[in-house]
Design a protein around this motif. Sequence first.
Motif, PDB file in Angstrom:
ATOM      1  N   TRP A   1      37.171 -14.722  33.025  1.00  0.00           N
ATOM      2  CA  TRP A   1      37.741 -13.431  32.655  1.00  0.00           C
ATOM      3  C   TRP A   1      38.512 -12.877  33.838  1.00  0.00           C
ATOM      4  N   LEU A   2      39.613 -12.192  33.540  1.00  0.00           N
ATOM      5  CA  LEU A   2      40.392 -11.503  34.573  1.00  0.00           C
ATOM      6  C   LEU A   2      40.232  -9.999  34.399  1.00  0.00           C
ATOM      7  N   TRP A   3      39.964  -9.313  35.528  1.00  0.00           N
ATOM      8  CA  TRP A   3      39.755  -7.873  35.551  1.00  0.00           C
ATOM      9  C   TRP A   3      40.772  -7.229  36.487  1.00  0.00           C
ATOM     10  N   SER A   4      41.098  -5.962  36.235  1.00  0.00           N
ATOM     11  CA  SER A   4      41.863  -5.194  37.211  1.00  0.00           C
ATOM     12  C   SER A   4      40.902  -4.725  38.308  1.00  0.00           C
ATOM     13  N   PHE A   5      41.447  -4.288  39.437  1.00  0.00           N
ATOM     14  CA  PHE A   5      40.573  -3.839  40.532  1.00  0.00           C
ATOM     15  C   PHE A   5      39.776  -2.602  40.138  1.00  0.00           C
ATOM     16  N   GLN A   6      40.187  -1.928  39.041  1.00  0.00           N
ATOM     17  CA  GLN A   6      39.468  -0.746  38.557  1.00  0.00           C
ATOM     18  C   GLN A   6      38.418  -1.094  37.507  1.00  0.00           C
ATOM     19  N   GLY A   7      38.260  -2.384  37.193  1.00  0.00           N
ATOM     20  CA  GLY A   7      37.192  -2.798  36.288  1.00  0.00           C
ATOM     21  C   GLY A   7      37.576  -2.921  34.834  1.00  0.00           C
ATOM     22  N   LYS A   8      38.862  -3.024  34.520  1.00  0.00           N
ATOM     23  CA  LYS A   8      39.304  -3.170  33.135  1.00  0.00           C
ATOM     24  C   LYS A   8      39.532  -4.652  32.833  1.00  0.00           C
ATOM     25  N   VAL A   9      38.980  -5.136  31.726  1.00  0.00           N
ATOM     26  CA  VAL A   9      39.162  -6.538  31.346  1.00  0.00           C
ATOM     27  C   VAL A   9      40.589  -6.733  30.845  1.00  0.00           C
ATOM     28  N   LEU A  10      41.315  -7.654  31.476  1.00  0.00           N
ATOM     29  CA  LEU A  10      42.706  -7.916  31.122  1.00  0.00           C
ATOM     30  C   LEU A  10      42.872  -9.179  30.282  1.00  0.00           C
ATOM     31  N   ARG A  11      41.989 -10.142  30.477  1.00  0.00           N
ATOM     32  CA  ARG A  11      42.175 -11.434  29.796  1.00  0.00           C
ATOM     33  C   ARG A  11      40.835 -12.157  29.719  1.00  0.00           C
ATOM     34  N   ARG A  12      40.520 -12.714  28.566  1.00  0.00           N
ATOM     35  CA  ARG A  12      39.322 -13.527  28.378  1.00  0.00           C
ATOM     36  C   ARG A  12      39.740 -14.928  27.961  1.00  0.00           C
ATOM     37  N   CYS A  13      39.335 -15.914  28.714  1.00  0.00           N
ATOM     38  CA  CYS A  13      39.667 -17.311  28.415  1.00  0.00           C
ATOM     39  C   CYS A  13      38.362 -18.114  28.364  1.00  0.00           C
ATOM     40  N   ASN A  14      37.878 -18.402  27.181  1.00  0.00           N
ATOM     41  CA  ASN A  14      36.632 -19.147  27.006  1.00  0.00           C
ATOM     42  C   ASN A  14      36.950 -20.595  26.643  1.00  0.00           C
ATOM     43  N   SER A  15      36.241 -21.525  27.280  1.00  0.00           N
ATOM     44  CA  SER A  15      36.460 -22.949  27.046  1.00  0.00           C
ATOM     45  C   SER A  15      35.156 -23.700  27.317  1.00  0.00           C
ATOM     46  N   ASN A  16      34.822 -24.623  26.431  1.00  0.00           N
ATOM     47  CA  ASN A  16      33.594 -25.398  26.596  1.00  0.00           C
ATOM     48  C   ASN A  16      33.670 -26.387  27.748  1.00  0.00           C
ATOM     49  N   THR A  17      34.901 -26.695  28.213  1.00  0.00           N
ATOM     50  CA  THR A  17      35.077 -27.683  29.277  1.00  0.00           C
ATOM     51  C   THR A  17      35.414 -27.038  30.623  1.00  0.00           C
ATOM     52  N   PHE A  18      35.434 -25.704  30.691  1.00  0.00           N
ATOM     53  CA  PHE A  18      35.834 -25.033  31.935  1.00  0.00           C
ATOM     54  C   PHE A  18      34.816 -25.296  33.051  1.00  0.00           C
ATOM     55  N   CYS A  19      35.338 -25.602  34.265  1.00  0.00           N
ATOM     56  CA  CYS A  19      34.474 -25.868  35.424  1.00  0.00           C
ATOM     57  C   CYS A  19      34.722 -24.919  36.586  1.00  0.00           C
ATOM     58  N   GLU A  20      35.996 -24.690  36.920  1.00  0.00           N
ATOM     59  CA  GLU A  20      36.259 -23.972  38.174  1.00  0.00           C
ATOM     60  C   GLU A  20      37.536 -23.161  38.069  1.00  0.00           C
ATOM     61  N   PHE A  21      37.499 -21.986  38.712  1.00  0.00           N
ATOM     62  CA  PHE A  21      38.656 -21.097  38.828  1.00  0.00           C
ATOM     63  C   PHE A  21      38.864 -20.796  40.311  1.00  0.00           C
ATOM     64  N   LYS A  22      40.112 -20.973  40.811  1.00  0.00           N
ATOM     65  CA  LYS A  22      40.393 -20.710  42.220  1.00  0.00           C
ATOM     66  C   LYS A  22      41.754 -20.032  42.375  1.00  0.00           C
ATOM     67  N   TRP A  23      41.748 -18.834  43.019  1.00  0.00           N
ATOM     68  CA  TRP A  23      43.015 -18.204  43.371  1.00  0.00           C
ATOM     69  C   TRP A  23      43.687 -18.988  44.482  1.00  0.00           C
ATOM     70  N   ARG A  24      45.017 -19.017  44.463  1.00  0.00           N
ATOM     71  CA  ARG A  24      45.751 -19.673  45.555  1.00  0.00           C
ATOM     72  C   ARG A  24      45.795 -18.730  46.759  1.00  0.00           C
ATOM     73  N   PRO A  25      45.299 -19.149  47.932  1.00  0.00           N
ATOM     74  CA  PRO A  25      45.273 -18.256  49.100  1.00  0.00           C
ATOM     75  C   PRO A  25      46.679 -17.930  49.594  1.00  0.00           C
ATOM     76  N   ARG A  26      46.742 -16.871  50.392  1.00  0.00           N
ATOM     77  CA  ARG A  26      47.994 -16.464  51.040  1.00  0.00           C
ATOM     78  C   ARG A  26      47.766 -16.379  52.546  1.00  0.00           C
ATOM     79  N   PRO A  27      48.806 -16.654  53.359  1.00  0.00           N
ATOM     80  CA  PRO A  27      48.658 -16.437  54.813  1.00  0.00           C
ATOM     81  C   PRO A  27      48.616 -14.953  55.122  1.00  0.00           C
ATOM     82  N   GLN A  28      48.157 -14.618  56.311  1.00  0.00           N
ATOM     83  CA  GLN A  28      48.087 -13.219  56.709  1.00  0.00           C
ATOM     84  C   GLN A  28      49.493 -12.631  56.801  1.00  0.00           C
ATOM     85  N   THR A  29      49.592 -11.325  56.553  1.00  0.00           N
ATOM     86  CA  THR A  29      50.883 -10.659  56.609  1.00  0.00           C
ATOM     87  C   THR A  29      51.441 -10.681  58.025  1.00  0.00           C
ATOM     88  N   LEU A  30      52.762 -10.716  58.119  1.00  0.00           N
ATOM     89  CA  LEU A  30      53.433 -10.696  59.417  1.00  0.00           C
ATOM     90  C   LEU A  30      53.753  -9.274  59.877  1.00  0.00           C
TER      91      LEU A  30
END
Length: 688
Positions: free
Chosen positions: A560-589
């Motif tokens: 599930w995806l939530w806003s930083f204020q706690g609102k559900v934005l998207r629900r993705c249910n799957s019987n085969t789901f294993c892992e969710f990973k955000w792509r990291p970003r480098p530190q700001t310059l």
Amino acid sequence: MAKKKDSERHNAENGNAKNGDEPNFNDPDGFVDDISDEELLGDILATKPKETDGFDSVIIVDGIPKVGTDRLEKLKNVINKIFAKYGTIVSDYYPKDDTGSTKGYIFIEYNNSVAAREAVANANSYKLDKHHTFLVNLFTDYEKYTTIPDKWETPTPQEYPEKPNLQEYLLEPDAYDQYLVFDTDWHVQIWLNSSPHPTLLEDRERWTESFVRWSPLGTYLATVHKLGVVLWGGSKFAKVMRFAQQNVQFIDFSPCEQYLIIFSNYHDSSETKKLGIFDIRTGMEKRSFAIDGAPAWPIFRWSKDDKYFARIGQNLLSVYETPSFGLLDKKSIQVSGIRDFMWSPSDNVLAYWVAEDKDVPARVVLLEIPSRQEIRANNLFNVADCKIHWQKNGDYLCVKVDRYAKSKKEKGEVKYSGMHYNFEIFHMREKNIPVDIIEIKEPIHAFAWEPVGSKFAVIHGEASNIKVAFYDIKSGQKLALTKLLEKKVCSHLFWSPNGQYIVLAECREVGALEFIDTNDFSTMASGEHYKATTVEWDPTGRFVASSVSAWNHKMDTGYWLWSFQGKVLRRCNSNTFCEFKWRPRPQTLLSENKLKEVKKSLKKYTVQFEQKDRIRLTKASKDVVEKRQKLMKDFKEYRDKRIQEWKKQKQERLQLRSNVDTDELNADSKSYEEEIVEFIIKEEITLV
């Protein structure tokens, strides 16, 4: 006549051979061979050894000081210290003149060619002093420089191989983040978290044969296979580099993404476990280690700038340096009873703790590298365990100490009972590094620093009354409790990458999530993702992902995806789901002052952002309307086509139905009866 003579000569030769005389193969007198060796044996001569073969691990260093025999040993020590960090030196040679003085250049041989090339790349133009600058070349380059033709010829232009832009994902105009979804059937998807709906960027079946990982700065995606590891990058996730090492179990990246660490377990080999460190840019293995026993991962921990990496041994701490990958100062640090250590995220300082040994107390030590100087040490008593937590900016260090409440001697043995907990807070930026202490007598469940700021949160208490305590550190003031939240359902703490917001999560059974703003400690929203196993903030701090993995549960898997204020934005249910990973970003310059300036003038940009959101929503609504109109148009065309067919078939229907037209309801009034049926829909009773 000629044939007869030839046959007679042939018989005579055979007769000589039978008599034991060898045939004569010598050229006749005056014979001239007009075929060159290159024409006759060109393929064999091509493999003829050269004088320079076997010297690819030898370098020539020019610009060396000219010294006599009395200062030669000192010069050798200086040269060895400079060049030994690139690899193991097998031998060296210092040419001398008639007087016994060095000629100003030397030859150094390494144990492999990789070290030699590393020395050339890094030590060339090295300035020893104001009068001596090293010029370093490979010995094998000598032939190349001596065979330079007198006449220069224009080289043939070669086509430049296009390489993917590995930082292209950072150019997204709306700063949308990417995330990875991994399924049990090795199916990998890369999504762009765009608004109002996510966009699928990449969808590949069997992209990996084991697992996938993002690199720490998000530059690479690593997939693990039977024969090794592959790195992917760019807008189309093209193959960037491949590393050959079988039976991979774990991988890790150095913080600056210069090196890749691969751990393998060989079940059918004498070398049961191997750890290899590879250069990501070149793909070459820099060093390998044979690992004994069942090591805890990660085996090596890296300094923030990739200059050093270290691991714990039996009563010793081994610190290695790059690019030589040898032990720092060629020896490990003897530390009796060392249990754990962690590098500072901002400085080349590591913190380690040592367990108690009879009358010798436990210690927490801050060690500076490479000087090995102890900059702070703290003695601890009745210690059961310690956990080291660095604040993200390296401004503070927290050591959680589990202490025994009581101790007594029975028959010469010390027995302990009861537990209480201390938090030792080290102020790294202040003079003499003062330490604040917080004591909590209830069980501790979680601890987490605010990534940007000076707050930290602690979950403690019995199961019937879980509490969340917030503390704020202010320079020159005593550490004090800021807020205490009681009777909470939570087991983990997840701070926003930008601070201020925190999620209190129960990741064991219920899956309860509570979103809190720590400016006023108000609850923005509460929700529940049943059986949630992980919670992760996106790098910008705008969204939160909660997930239930098929590795842990068999039902209700998905993310599930939530806003930083706690609102559900998207629900993705799957019987085969294993892992969710955000792509990291480098530190700001951006500097701190620039960031503060942006925050102050945020209202100026708010209008632009709101306008963009309206356009985006309007565009989305327009797309929906156009899609519906197209569906309606297709339906009308299909309906008109079928009506025309129906009209053409009217004569056939009349013949089949004895010329009775049944296309209309009132065409045959004798064949049906009209009946009115009434029934009560609603009954109301009004009392007057």
